[in-house]
Design a protein around this motif. Structure first.
Motif: not given
Length: 186
Positions: A52-53, A63-74, A77-79
């Motif tokens: 995940e990290i 990623g696109n903007a939505a994926e980048k936002t999601f990715a930052t959260q992931m 959280d996974h860290t």
């Protein structure tokens, strides 16, 4: 017949040395709703968090903007869950060795993502995120219900709502990037 018995005996003797049980590795435990062993659970969670990290760090770049936002959260959280798991293991509450690297399956998924861009990246990434979070929710639910280490079982239960939320977020990403022509609502 004798060769079969010898091969079976060798497998049975080698089984404890394997890092993951055959039932967990093949998905049989999941299909039957059987709780994973503590060793299997820890190994799968650690590898899942690493994947995940790393995959979401790629999404932060590609990623696109939505994926980048999601990715930052992931990544955040996974860290956090990775740190919590390491704390349970290093604190002696869980007597299992953590894997140091991705398994071949997750490494090949990550390599595939590295080789894509644009819509191909989004399609692969979103699909992988939905799949990975479905597997994680299933794994955590099974361990929270029937795990044999009480500290890890409690942690799995406390972590589960965040994973369910991650799955919803991943499914939303997938819906928003998927073509809508001819598709009905779920």
């Amino acid at each position: 017949m004798r060769r079969t018995m010898i091969a079976t005996a060798c497998l049975l003797l080698a089984a404890p040395a394997l890092a993951q049980s055959i039932g967990e590795k093949t998905g049989v435990n999941s299909a039957l709703g059987v709780s994973p062993s503590t060793a299997d659970f820890v190994k799968q969670v650690a590898i899942s968090d690493m994947f995940e990290i790393e995959s979401n760090k790629l999404a932060q770049q590609k990623g696109n903007a939505a994926e980048k936002t999601f990715a930052t959260q992931m990544v955040t959280d996974h860290t956090k869950t990775s740190t919590e798991l390491k704390g349970l293991v290093s604190g002696g509450k869980v007597k299992v060795e953590l894997p140091a690297a991705l398994d071949s399956s997750h490494q090949s998924k990550l390599d595939k993502l590295k080789g894509t861009s644009g819509r191909d990246f989004s399609s692969e990434f979103n699909s992988m995120q939905v799949s990975a979070h479905k597997e994680a929710v299933d794994l955590f639910e099974r361990y929270a219900k029937g795990g044999d280490n009480s500290d890890l079982k409690d942690w799995a239960g406390k972590t589960l709502p965040a994973l369910k939320h991650h799955l919803e977020m991943a499914q939303d990403l997938d819906k928003n990037s998927a073509p809508t022509v001819g598709e009905g609502k779920k």
